[in-house]
Motif scaffolding. Structure first.
Motif, PDB file in Angstrom:
ATOM      1  N   SER A 164      -4.178  -3.557  -9.534  1.00  0.00           N
ATOM      2  CA  SER A 164      -5.011  -3.594  -8.338  1.00  0.00           C
ATOM      3  C   SER A 164      -4.972  -2.237  -7.619  1.00  0.00           C
ATOM      4  CB  SER A 164      -4.519  -4.711  -7.423  1.00  0.00           C
ATOM      5  OG  SER A 164      -5.448  -4.943  -6.412  1.00  0.00           O
ATOM      6  N   TYR A 165      -3.779  -1.652  -7.551  1.00  0.00           N
ATOM      7  CA  TYR A 165      -3.630  -0.309  -6.954  1.00  0.00           C
ATOM      8  C   TYR A 165      -4.535   0.703  -7.663  1.00  0.00           C
ATOM      9  CZ  TYR A 165      -1.433   4.356  -7.006  1.00  0.00           C
ATOM     10  OH  TYR A 165      -1.214   5.705  -7.001  1.00  0.00           O
ATOM     11  N   HIS A 168      -8.377   0.192  -7.125  1.00  0.00           N
ATOM     12  CA  HIS A 168      -8.842   0.582  -5.795  1.00  0.00           C
ATOM     13  C   HIS A 168      -8.714   2.093  -5.572  1.00  0.00           C
ATOM     14  CE1 HIS A 168      -8.678  -3.749  -5.133  1.00  0.00           C
ATOM     15  NE2 HIS A 168      -9.476  -3.542  -4.116  1.00  0.00           N
ATOM     16  N   ALA A 169      -7.585   2.655  -5.966  1.00  0.00           N
ATOM     17  CA  ALA A 169      -7.374   4.095  -5.745  1.00  0.00           C
ATOM     18  C   ALA A 169      -8.470   4.913  -6.426  1.00  0.00           C
ATOM     19  CB  ALA A 169      -5.990   4.506  -6.260  1.00  0.00           C
ATOM     20  N   ALA A 172     -11.979   5.839  -5.101  1.00  0.00           N
ATOM     21  CA  ALA A 172     -12.107   7.005  -4.216  1.00  0.00           C
ATOM     22  C   ALA A 172     -12.934   8.099  -4.889  1.00  0.00           C
ATOM     23  CB  ALA A 172     -10.728   7.541  -3.832  1.00  0.00           C
ATOM     24  N   LEU A 185      -7.665  13.180  -8.710  1.00  0.00           N
ATOM     25  CA  LEU A 185      -7.413  11.819  -8.232  1.00  0.00           C
ATOM     26  C   LEU A 185      -6.654  11.007  -9.285  1.00  0.00           C
ATOM     27  CD1 LEU A 185      -7.909   9.468  -6.181  1.00  0.00           C
ATOM     28  CD2 LEU A 185     -10.069   9.056  -7.381  1.00  0.00           C
TER      29      LEU A 185
ATOM     30  N   TYR B 165      -7.994   9.164  -1.304  1.00  0.00           N
ATOM     31  CA  TYR B 165      -7.114   8.406  -2.211  1.00  0.00           C
ATOM     32  C   TYR B 165      -6.366   7.308  -1.451  1.00  0.00           C
ATOM     33  CZ  TYR B 165      -2.443   7.611  -4.240  1.00  0.00           C
ATOM     34  OH  TYR B 165      -1.268   7.044  -4.659  1.00  0.00           O
ATOM     35  N   HIS B 168      -8.615   4.372  -0.135  1.00  0.00           N
ATOM     36  CA  HIS B 168      -9.063   3.460  -1.188  1.00  0.00           C
ATOM     37  C   HIS B 168      -7.905   2.680  -1.795  1.00  0.00           C
ATOM     38  CE1 HIS B 168     -12.754   5.783  -0.784  1.00  0.00           C
ATOM     39  NE2 HIS B 168     -13.352   4.778  -1.385  1.00  0.00           N
ATOM     40  N   ALA B 169      -6.813   3.378  -2.089  1.00  0.00           N
ATOM     41  CA  ALA B 169      -5.672   2.703  -2.729  1.00  0.00           C
ATOM     42  C   ALA B 169      -5.173   1.546  -1.860  1.00  0.00           C
ATOM     43  CB  ALA B 169      -4.540   3.702  -2.982  1.00  0.00           C
ATOM     44  N   THR B 171      -6.747  -0.318   0.270  1.00  0.00           N
ATOM     45  CA  THR B 171      -7.604  -1.499   0.364  1.00  0.00           C
ATOM     46  C   THR B 171      -7.235  -2.516  -0.721  1.00  0.00           C
ATOM     47  OG1 THR B 171      -9.314  -0.480  -0.999  1.00  0.00           O
ATOM     48  CG2 THR B 171      -9.573  -0.286   1.391  1.00  0.00           C
ATOM     49  N   ALA B 172      -6.471  -2.101  -1.725  1.00  0.00           N
ATOM     50  CA  ALA B 172      -5.964  -3.056  -2.718  1.00  0.00           C
ATOM     51  C   ALA B 172      -5.146  -4.152  -2.035  1.00  0.00           C
ATOM     52  CB  ALA B 172      -5.118  -2.342  -3.776  1.00  0.00           C
ATOM     53  N   LEU B 185       2.774  -1.779  -2.224  1.00  0.00           N
ATOM     54  CA  LEU B 185       1.579  -0.943  -2.412  1.00  0.00           C
ATOM     55  C   LEU B 185       1.695   0.361  -1.622  1.00  0.00           C
ATOM     56  CD1 LEU B 185      -1.399  -0.550  -3.404  1.00  0.00           C
ATOM     57  CD2 LEU B 185      -2.110  -1.766  -1.327  1.00  0.00           C
ATOM     58  N   THR B 189       1.599   4.094  -3.202  1.00  0.00           N
ATOM     59  CA  THR B 189       0.619   5.062  -2.706  1.00  0.00           C
ATOM     60  C   THR B 189       1.307   6.325  -2.199  1.00  0.00           C
ATOM     61  OG1 THR B 189      -0.810   3.203  -2.106  1.00  0.00           O
ATOM     62  CG2 THR B 189      -1.358   5.340  -1.149  1.00  0.00           C
TER      63      THR B 189
END
Lengths: 197, 197
Positions: A164-165, A168-169, A172, A185, B165, B168-169, B171-172, B185, B189
């Motif tokens: 999931s990380y 979502h990451a 970006a 990224l 980054y 977005h990350a 929002t997981a 998480l 991150t």
């Protein structure tokens, strides 16, 4: 030869359908949904209005089909990228990179159009999208499980959560102006997966 | 005393507006947008239908106002979290954590409702949302610049790209079942921000 005939019809149908999807997405990105009618789509696709209605009831249905085809295409791209590499760590990195580049390119393609962001906003998550996203999460989780066996992935977070990380990451990338930035990224995201602290 | 009177009216207006927003979001999450009319909203808020129309033209406008208020509230929460901590690295971590928890809680709150995901899908990114997102990106970038001065942040990627980054990350967190998972998480991150490879 009914079989050949059927195949020809099927190929023709698919070609009409694909052309309709492409035309509609382009028209919406160029002019905005409010200016795109079924008549205009038929005209620009080069088919009759009555024929168009045999395929789709309205513009929203065409956009939804277009979205579904886009997602299926992306899953296909990721699967192909994955199957080209044998080493689990390299395979993970290859798929992460392919996923980031899909997002980076998609946005660049749309953002050049006056109504590009409107097109994106019109695409609502429905059943097909939810299923495709589950498919993606499963793919990423399996890649992470395999890479973890080699010891390349942190062990303090489950592969599901790490999948999931990643997913979502890497979205970006849709905010990034260049492929080089998308590669950076991927490097940052991979470092999060590896942990060293 | 016209000033006091005006203040009273203003406070009353804001209270009616807030109640309308809360009622509408709850009704949409419970019953789905198709079952929510202006009459129902007026009834459940405890105001007249004519009064409701003085505030909002339709249900979509109420949802949009609700979304804007949500985002403003989140920005406020993040700003308060930031201003409580002096050390740049701790401050960055505090804000990342607050942001992840906003996402984790938001989803848990909605997902318990039968039409919770429909509510989320109805919230289109508009001008206000775009401005709030820019505000968020700027806040994260500034936090990263300050933390980088202490040497806690990787130097091979710009603070702008790292801000994207992070945003977005994290929002997981909306896919995660627990606050503990949201904390993990944040750790993942942060490791991406620090780099060690």
């Amino acid at each position: 030869m009914p079989k050949l005939w059927n195949e020809t019809i099927e190929a023709h149908r698919r070609a009409v359908r694909d052309a309709t999807l492409d035309t509609t997405a382009t028209l919406v990105a160029e002019r905005g949904i409010a200016s795109v009618t079924m008549s205009l789509i038929a005209e620009k696709t080069g088919i009759g209005r009555a024929t168009l209605y045999k395929y789709f009831p309205d513009v929203e249905a065409i956009l939804s089909a277009w979205h579904e085809r886009q997602i299926a295409g992306h899953l296909q791209q990721l699967t192909e990228a994955r199957d080209k590499v044998a080493d689990p760590s390299e395979r993970l990195e290859t798929v992460l990179r392919a996923y980031a580049l899909i997002h980076q390119r998609r946005v660049r393609h749309h953002q050049n159009q006056p109504h590009g962001s409107e097109l994106a906003a019109l695409l609502h998550p429905d059943e097909h999208v939810a299923r495709a996203q589950q498919h993606l999460r499963d793919m990423f989780r399996d890649l992470l499980v395999d890479a973890a066996r080699q010891g390349d992935i942190r062990g303090d977070v489950t592969p599901e959560e790490l999948a999931s990380y990643c997913l979502h990451a890497l979205t970006a990338a849709s905010t990034l102006p260049s492929e080089a930035a998308a590669h950076r990224l991927v490097a940052v995201t991979l470092d999060g997966l590896r942990s060293a602290h």
